[in-house]
Design a protein around this motif. Sequence first.
Motif, PDB file in Angstrom:
ATOM      1  N   ASP A  39       0.824  -1.213   0.000  1.00  0.00           N
ATOM      2  CA  ASP A  39       0.000   0.000   0.000  1.00  0.00           C
ATOM      3  C   ASP A  39       0.858   1.262   0.000  1.00  0.00           C
ATOM      4  O   ASP A  39       0.467   2.286  -0.584  1.00  0.00           O
ATOM      5  CB  ASP A  39      -0.922   0.012   1.221  1.00  0.00           C
ATOM      6  N   CYS A  40       2.015   1.181   0.665  1.00  0.00           N
ATOM      7  CA  CYS A  40       2.903   2.341   0.777  1.00  0.00           C
ATOM      8  C   CYS A  40       3.956   2.372  -0.325  1.00  0.00           C
ATOM      9  O   CYS A  40       4.849   3.233  -0.287  1.00  0.00           O
ATOM     10  CB  CYS A  40       3.594   2.334   2.141  1.00  0.00           C
ATOM     11  N   LYS A  41       3.870   1.451  -1.265  1.00  0.00           N
ATOM     12  CA  LYS A  41       4.825   1.383  -2.375  1.00  0.00           C
ATOM     13  C   LYS A  41       6.257   1.143  -1.871  1.00  0.00           C
ATOM     14  O   LYS A  41       7.221   1.641  -2.457  1.00  0.00           O
ATOM     15  CB  LYS A  41       4.766   2.652  -3.223  1.00  0.00           C
ATOM     16  N   ILE A  42       6.374   0.366  -0.801  1.00  0.00           N
ATOM     17  CA  ILE A  42       7.689  -0.085  -0.335  1.00  0.00           C
ATOM     18  C   ILE A  42       7.946  -1.415  -1.040  1.00  0.00           C
ATOM     19  O   ILE A  42       7.471  -2.467  -0.610  1.00  0.00           O
ATOM     20  CB  ILE A  42       7.709  -0.264   1.197  1.00  0.00           C
ATOM     21  N   LEU A  43       8.672  -1.380  -2.137  1.00  0.00           N
ATOM     22  CA  LEU A  43       8.713  -2.526  -3.037  1.00  0.00           C
ATOM     23  C   LEU A  43       9.977  -3.384  -2.959  1.00  0.00           C
ATOM     24  O   LEU A  43       9.898  -4.590  -3.158  1.00  0.00           O
ATOM     25  CB  LEU A  43       8.489  -2.050  -4.478  1.00  0.00           C
ATOM     26  N   PRO A  44      11.162  -2.834  -2.703  1.00  0.00           N
ATOM     27  CA  PRO A  44      12.334  -3.720  -2.575  1.00  0.00           C
ATOM     28  C   PRO A  44      12.203  -4.628  -1.351  1.00  0.00           C
ATOM     29  O   PRO A  44      11.899  -4.158  -0.246  1.00  0.00           O
ATOM     30  CB  PRO A  44      13.503  -2.735  -2.409  1.00  0.00           C
ATOM     31  N   ILE A  45      12.402  -5.916  -1.549  1.00  0.00           N
ATOM     32  CA  ILE A  45      12.364  -6.896  -0.461  1.00  0.00           C
ATOM     33  C   ILE A  45      13.694  -7.633  -0.451  1.00  0.00           C
ATOM     34  O   ILE A  45      14.044  -8.318  -1.420  1.00  0.00           O
ATOM     35  CB  ILE A  45      11.221  -7.916  -0.633  1.00  0.00           C
ATOM     36  N   ASP A  46      14.446  -7.504   0.622  1.00  0.00           N
ATOM     37  CA  ASP A  46      15.752  -8.134   0.729  1.00  0.00           C
ATOM     38  C   ASP A  46      15.581  -9.535   1.303  1.00  0.00           C
ATOM     39  O   ASP A  46      15.055  -9.700   2.407  1.00  0.00           O
ATOM     40  CB  ASP A  46      16.656  -7.292   1.620  1.00  0.00           C
ATOM     41  N   VAL A  47      16.017 -10.551   0.558  1.00  0.00           N
ATOM     42  CA  VAL A  47      15.754 -11.949   0.902  1.00  0.00           C
ATOM     43  C   VAL A  47      17.071 -12.720   0.937  1.00  0.00           C
ATOM     44  O   VAL A  47      17.856 -12.654  -0.010  1.00  0.00           O
ATOM     45  CB  VAL A  47      14.820 -12.605  -0.137  1.00  0.00           C
ATOM     46  N   ALA A  48      17.313 -13.439   2.024  1.00  0.00           N
ATOM     47  CA  ALA A  48      18.510 -14.276   2.127  1.00  0.00           C
ATOM     48  C   ALA A  48      18.108 -15.713   2.395  1.00  0.00           C
ATOM     49  O   ALA A  48      17.249 -15.980   3.239  1.00  0.00           O
ATOM     50  CB  ALA A  48      19.423 -13.770   3.233  1.00  0.00           C
ATOM     51  N   PHE A  49      18.742 -16.638   1.692  1.00  0.00           N
ATOM     52  CA  PHE A  49      18.392 -18.053   1.801  1.00  0.00           C
ATOM     53  C   PHE A  49      18.649 -18.607   3.194  1.00  0.00           C
ATOM     54  O   PHE A  49      18.052 -19.603   3.604  1.00  0.00           O
ATOM     55  CB  PHE A  49      19.199 -18.873   0.776  1.00  0.00           C
ATOM     56  N   TYR A  50      19.560 -17.991   3.962  1.00  0.00           N
ATOM     57  CA  TYR A  50      19.921 -18.519   5.278  1.00  0.00           C
ATOM     58  C   TYR A  50      18.989 -18.032   6.383  1.00  0.00           C
ATOM     59  O   TYR A  50      19.172 -18.401   7.539  1.00  0.00           O
ATOM     60  CB  TYR A  50      21.364 -18.164   5.630  1.00  0.00           C
ATOM     61  N   ASP A  51      18.021 -17.193   6.060  1.00  0.00           N
ATOM     62  CA  ASP A  51      17.075 -16.701   7.064  1.00  0.00           C
ATOM     63  C   ASP A  51      15.878 -17.649   7.180  1.00  0.00           C
ATOM     64  O   ASP A  51      14.742 -17.321   6.857  1.00  0.00           O
ATOM     65  CB  ASP A  51      16.594 -15.285   6.712  1.00  0.00           C
ATOM     66  N   GLY A  52      16.158 -18.873   7.644  1.00  0.00           N
ATOM     67  CA  GLY A  52      15.095 -19.848   7.804  1.00  0.00           C
ATOM     68  C   GLY A  52      14.462 -20.208   6.474  1.00  0.00           C
ATOM     69  O   GLY A  52      15.133 -20.360   5.459  1.00  0.00           O
ATOM     70  N   ASP A  53      13.143 -20.325   6.467  1.00  0.00           N
ATOM     71  CA  ASP A  53      12.392 -20.694   5.262  1.00  0.00           C
ATOM     72  C   ASP A  53      11.741 -19.462   4.654  1.00  0.00           C
ATOM     73  O   ASP A  53      10.631 -19.534   4.122  1.00  0.00           O
ATOM     74  CB  ASP A  53      11.330 -21.733   5.640  1.00  0.00           C
ATOM     75  N   VAL A  54      12.451 -18.336   4.700  1.00  0.00           N
ATOM     76  CA  VAL A  54      11.827 -17.055   4.376  1.00  0.00           C
ATOM     77  C   VAL A  54      11.353 -16.987   2.932  1.00  0.00           C
ATOM     78  O   VAL A  54      10.327 -16.355   2.637  1.00  0.00           O
ATOM     79  CB  VAL A  54      12.782 -15.894   4.701  1.00  0.00           C
ATOM     80  N   GLU A  55      12.044 -17.651   2.010  1.00  0.00           N
ATOM     81  CA  GLU A  55      11.620 -17.596   0.603  1.00  0.00           C
ATOM     82  C   GLU A  55      10.241 -18.209   0.429  1.00  0.00           C
ATOM     83  O   GLU A  55       9.359 -17.624  -0.230  1.00  0.00           O
ATOM     84  CB  GLU A  55      12.637 -18.320  -0.268  1.00  0.00           C
ATOM     85  N   ARG A  56      10.015 -19.376   1.000  1.00  0.00           N
ATOM     86  CA  ARG A  56       8.695 -20.014   0.892  1.00  0.00           C
ATOM     87  C   ARG A  56       7.642 -19.230   1.678  1.00  0.00           C
ATOM     88  O   ARG A  56       6.476 -19.155   1.266  1.00  0.00           O
ATOM     89  CB  ARG A  56       8.769 -21.456   1.382  1.00  0.00           C
ATOM     90  N   ILE A  57       8.035 -18.653   2.815  1.00  0.00           N
ATOM     91  CA  ILE A  57       7.094 -17.846   3.594  1.00  0.00           C
ATOM     92  C   ILE A  57       6.604 -16.659   2.773  1.00  0.00           C
ATOM     93  O   ILE A  57       5.409 -16.368   2.722  1.00  0.00           O
ATOM     94  CB  ILE A  57       7.760 -17.374   4.902  1.00  0.00           C
ATOM     95  N   LEU A  58       7.523 -15.992   2.100  1.00  0.00           N
ATOM     96  CA  LEU A  58       7.122 -14.878   1.242  1.00  0.00           C
ATOM     97  C   LEU A  58       6.202 -15.366   0.130  1.00  0.00           C
ATOM     98  O   LEU A  58       5.193 -14.725  -0.186  1.00  0.00           O
ATOM     99  CB  LEU A  58       8.365 -14.209   0.648  1.00  0.00           C
TER     100      LEU A  58
END
Length: 305
Positions: A39-58
């Motif tokens: 909603d606020c147009k905050i579009l860059p999302i920094d993703v690291a494979f070592y941060d748990g299962d964050v890719e699938r969570i996203l």
Amino acid sequence: MTAALGLGSAQFGTDYGISNPRGRVTEDEVRHILQYAADCKILPIDVAFYDGDVERILGRCWPFPSPFKPQIRTQSLDKGLDWIEARLKRSVDHMGLARAHAALVDCPEDLMGAGGADLWRRLEALRGNGMISKIGISAHIDDEPLLLAKRFKPDIMQVPVSILDQRLVEDGTLEALADMGVEVQVRSVFTQGLLFVPREGLPASLQPFGPHLSKLRRIMAEAGTDPLHAALSYVMNLKGVSTVIVGVTSAAELRAIVAASERPKPDLPWSGFALSEDRILDPRLWFLPDDELPQKPASHVIKAA
């Protein structure tokens, strides 16, 4: 002109942050955070494979079609170029996307060795075939980000900068990167929430810095501001910075950050807030005993292709 906000995702996959008593963010809360960010147009999302299962969570939590610009990370070059490429593709697939906005080299030392040029060419090829739009480097100060940028000419350089860690501002690195046409992103702007932790809550290794942090908070209060507003204002108004990556544990925290980012920059003695000791500026060292602290490395020499 102030920098744009980007969103870190470490808290979505791990118990991340010294000032985070709630631990890993629930998926319901991740959905609220992502929706508010969209909603606020905050579009860059920094993703690291070592941060748990964050890719699938996203992948499970963000709205589709996703408006975001995810940035993914390379694994170690020790696994080989084919593995790195396969893992980047897997990251994109885990997020339910066809492509990523950017891929960042997560271990700059990989670029400094004999295989660095080959790694960079492989990333350029992925950019050329459309799997990613930009390539960049996530660096620490001891990686000598300006030398890396001169050698590899990345689209993006991500570095730690904060009201406490002003070293890359003082030595002119940020402005020099921007003058080269590099998109400069800053992270660790809250130093994992260190400014928000009361003196008695600091780890034993950081107790000697308690008086300085207390003094900072007092100066901020006397100027009519607070650590969140001051820390954010400092980095968002730095010359050359295009994106400020922030991490949150709730949509309420993100709302507070957005509100703080829209307030005028306070009048503070900014340079007096800076520290130079790695012990406090590098979270990797916070919980190491003194006799295990690394020695200062010699300057890296980047080999020619």
